[in-house]
Write a protein that holds these residues in place. Sequence first.
Motif, PDB file in Angstrom:
ATOM      1  N   ASP A 296      48.646 -22.153 -46.908  1.00 29.98           N
ATOM      2  CA  ASP A 296      48.875 -22.351 -45.417  1.00 29.98           C
ATOM      3  C   ASP A 296      50.468 -22.400 -45.143  1.00 29.98           C
ATOM      4  N   ALA A 297      51.164 -21.789 -44.279  1.00 33.25           N
ATOM      5  CA  ALA A 297      52.393 -21.863 -43.693  1.00 33.25           C
ATOM      6  C   ALA A 297      52.246 -21.904 -42.239  1.00 33.25           C
ATOM      7  N   VAL A 298      53.534 -22.557 -41.697  1.00 35.59           N
ATOM      8  CA  VAL A 298      53.571 -22.913 -40.316  1.00 35.59           C
ATOM      9  C   VAL A 298      54.927 -22.590 -39.858  1.00 35.59           C
ATOM     10  N   TYR A 299      54.969 -22.337 -38.516  1.00 35.75           N
ATOM     11  CA  TYR A 299      56.179 -22.256 -37.832  1.00 35.75           C
ATOM     12  C   TYR A 299      56.008 -22.564 -36.244  1.00 35.75           C
TER      13      TYR A 299
ATOM     14  N   LEU B 192      58.171 -27.054 -49.040  1.00 35.17           N
ATOM     15  CA  LEU B 192      58.594 -28.008 -48.871  1.00 35.17           C
ATOM     16  C   LEU B 192      57.320 -29.256 -49.314  1.00 35.17           C
ATOM     17  N   THR B 193      57.769 -30.343 -49.601  1.00 34.79           N
ATOM     18  CA  THR B 193      56.912 -31.454 -49.613  1.00 34.79           C
ATOM     19  C   THR B 193      56.651 -32.340 -48.412  1.00 34.79           C
ATOM     20  N   TYR B 194      55.686 -32.999 -48.199  1.00 35.50           N
ATOM     21  CA  TYR B 194      55.464 -33.894 -47.248  1.00 35.50           C
ATOM     22  C   TYR B 194      56.580 -35.028 -47.005  1.00 35.50           C
ATOM     23  N   GLN B 195      57.198 -35.466 -47.916  1.00 38.73           N
ATOM     24  CA  GLN B 195      57.963 -36.293 -48.229  1.00 38.73           C
ATOM     25  C   GLN B 195      59.549 -35.759 -47.726  1.00 38.73           C
ATOM     26  N   GLN B 196      59.556 -34.547 -48.448  1.00 38.02           N
ATOM     27  CA  GLN B 196      60.892 -33.692 -47.809  1.00 38.02           C
ATOM     28  C   GLN B 196      61.018 -33.628 -46.295  1.00 38.02           C
ATOM     29  N   ALA B 197      60.047 -33.097 -45.811  1.00 42.01           N
ATOM     30  CA  ALA B 197      59.774 -32.552 -44.306  1.00 42.01           C
ATOM     31  C   ALA B 197      60.074 -33.901 -43.524  1.00 42.01           C
TER      32      ALA B 197
ATOM     33  N   ALA C 285      54.264 -36.316 -41.262  1.00 39.01           N
ATOM     34  CA  ALA C 285      53.984 -34.973 -41.962  1.00 39.01           C
ATOM     35  C   ALA C 285      52.653 -34.508 -42.254  1.00 39.01           C
ATOM     36  N   HIS C 286      51.954 -35.532 -42.739  1.00 32.16           N
ATOM     37  CA  HIS C 286      50.476 -35.174 -43.349  1.00 32.16           C
ATOM     38  C   HIS C 286      49.827 -35.018 -41.890  1.00 32.16           C
ATOM     39  N   ARG C 287      50.065 -35.782 -41.205  1.00 24.84           N
ATOM     40  CA  ARG C 287      49.097 -35.898 -39.839  1.00 24.84           C
ATOM     41  C   ARG C 287      49.667 -34.412 -39.094  1.00 24.84           C
TER      42      ARG C 287
ATOM     43  N   THR D 269      55.831 -23.615 -46.087  1.00 22.62           N
ATOM     44  CA  THR D 269      54.702 -24.340 -46.834  1.00 22.62           C
ATOM     45  C   THR D 269      55.278 -25.684 -46.996  1.00 22.62           C
ATOM     46  N   ILE D 270      54.257 -26.904 -46.229  1.00 18.35           N
ATOM     47  CA  ILE D 270      54.518 -28.016 -46.341  1.00 18.35           C
ATOM     48  C   ILE D 270      53.123 -28.768 -47.242  1.00 18.35           C
TER      49      ILE D 270
END
Length: 764
Positions: free
Chosen positions: A270-273, A374-379, A447-449, A259-260
């Motif tokens: 939501d989660a992604v891979y 994760l956070t957007y900033q971390q990713a 990361a947001h986009r 998750t981000i």
Amino acid sequence: MAQIPTKAQILDWISENPTQTAKRDIAKAFGIKGAQRIDLKKLLKELEDEGHLEKRKKTYRDPDRLPPVSVLEVLEPDADGDLYAKPMEWHGEGREPRVLMVTRQSDAALGAGDRILARLQQVREEGHDYEARLIRKIGATPKKIVGIYKKASEGGRIAPIDKGSDSEWRVAADATGGAQDGELVEAEQIGPRGRMGAPRARITLRIGDPSEPRAVSLIAIHQHGIPDDFPPEVLAEADRMKPAGLKGRTDLRDLPLVTIDPADARDHDDAVYAAPDDDPKNEGGHILWVAIADVAHYVTTGSALDREARQRGNSSYFPDRVVPMLPDRLSGDLCSLHEGVPRTCLAVRMVLDAEGTKKSHKFVRGLMRSPASLTYQQAQAAFDGEPDEATEPLLDDVIKPLYEAYFALRSARGRRQPLELDLPERRISLSEDGTVESVNFVDRLDAHRMIEEFMVLANVAAAETLIAKKTPLLFRVHEEPPQDKLDSLRDTAEAAGLTLAKGQVLKTAHLNQLLLQAAGSDEAELINLSTLRAMTQAYYSPKNFGHFGLALQNYAHFTSPIRRYSDLIVHRALISAHGWGDDGLTEGDLEALEQTATHISETERRSMVAERDTTDRYLAAYLSDRVGAEFTGRISGIAKFGVFVKLDETGADGLVPIRNLGREYFHFDRDEGTLMGADTGTVIGLGQRVRVKLIEAAPVTGGIAFDLLELEDREMPQGGGRGSSRRRPGTAPSRGKGKPPKRKLARARKKDAKVRKTRERRAK
């Protein structure tokens, strides 16, 4: 024997004769008698089944037009004082018609909430579709307000906190509900409001101390009627829920779905891979997984949880709190894809080619376990070469492949050309006691986009699957902008020396060309705001009209069922379409689909207004100790009562009342969207640079007022009000952006002369 009319002839007759739509009227019009009436009845039934006509008792009407006599609910007056009403029954396609009330002096006084029977006339005026004339009042829903109670010797008064209202309400001694002086209260109107005097009210709820910082969002919650307490039976039902197991599901627990989210995210739905596609026929391609919390497993049709979720429609987000659609047992626990715990999900596996085009997709109902939240900033930091302890192990196998898939999708987005508005997002930071510490603009990271692009693609996949399987659903609809708004945008662009394509079918690519022309210039913000204002508002519908802004034909909301009821409906539709269980769409869902679409579109708008009002109040509180300070900004709106200014520093919007504009009369030109000085010819329009002085900031109402000091670096005459046209010695007239056309100046002076003659005649 008369000839049976065609369907087109019948529709034309009904359109031209809206008061003669009974079957006997139609039969008489076409000379149909005897046994031919059976054929006519069959033809009308076919038109009804095809959706061209709607049967109402013994008459037929076009469902895309309101009947000539309709029941309406009166709305609040708008900023210009005009009174509008909404139809109580609307079954047409697209947006609900806008109805302007045309009242006579002899009509009964009308107020918001009144239900009336009215005669309608369809018009083609800018801003409304029908004009209504009162036949009679048939009832009213009690009007409610939130305000500050002012105690008096016998009862007291309530000052509304709505900055659009300045009239107080009277409260009798036996209707105060024990409220204390200065307390924030909710009240409802008692009896009809007369033509003279303040309306009478009864206090129904004591909210508390309005000076408390955390009362800001409470004001909006109560003012807009957002339910913020769950009934006991809903909480009890949520508390009885248990985690689901693997039975009947695809095991996705070994798939590193991360998750981000924002750092302060309250839920993770939501989660992604992503991974490279090893199919040699898809060289350079990608496999993208998007997994979404399986809320439908816990919230089934007709349950207490479902009824409450539908009533709320969506979660509402404020700087200091969330009013969730679902209780925390679900939204913050069982339906949140927390790190390291098994969670049920609906997931879609999508195959992308090297250019980011989706080649195929497949949905599964699964059980997942996220290795990291994760956070957007971390990713973003990890991808940029600064991983931390959490992202270091995920960098090569999880984070980098996600960005590679995103870069491919970004290429596809460039070809699709969705609308690319550049409107900075504000973030209000609060201290522990709820006061505003800072107001900043949010940095937009890749990361947001990336997550946004993944969610858009998953939403498209959901819509395409349900269309292919002929399963009813709720589409997310965004219609093309109306011609009058496009003409206004084109005029604004031309005034700024820019061009918008004309004489062809409008596409988002044309608007993007305009935005690109303006990028980096002084007019960039004006053009972005004007483009946004030209857009229609998105809504939900069981009928598919496409999504103009995203440049997509098939689009539905699938990715946020924790906070949007629309997504829950789409999840149920996917469950039914795939035969995954008995918790899919029911007959009740299908029968209410259109009503649900209308209702949740309204709750979405309600939340947007409440969130905006809360932001306004926090910004007013932040600026309240800076009264007298000067700020730079741009004109963001023009009205006949003044000018709206958006500050550069905070993005706060405030009003320069027309009496504070200078020592002359200013005429409002609705078509041009400008104010023009009658004597100097000063033209005030959208996007002009200004310097203003803050003269008022009211945290309770969110109202901010300015004096206008400079317009486009030219000093404005100050003091004296509108009663005088004299300028201070030594100052030149301000003409905004260049000298106005002679015809505009002549028109303004003609209006001014007419006003002066009227005043002289009245004085005599």
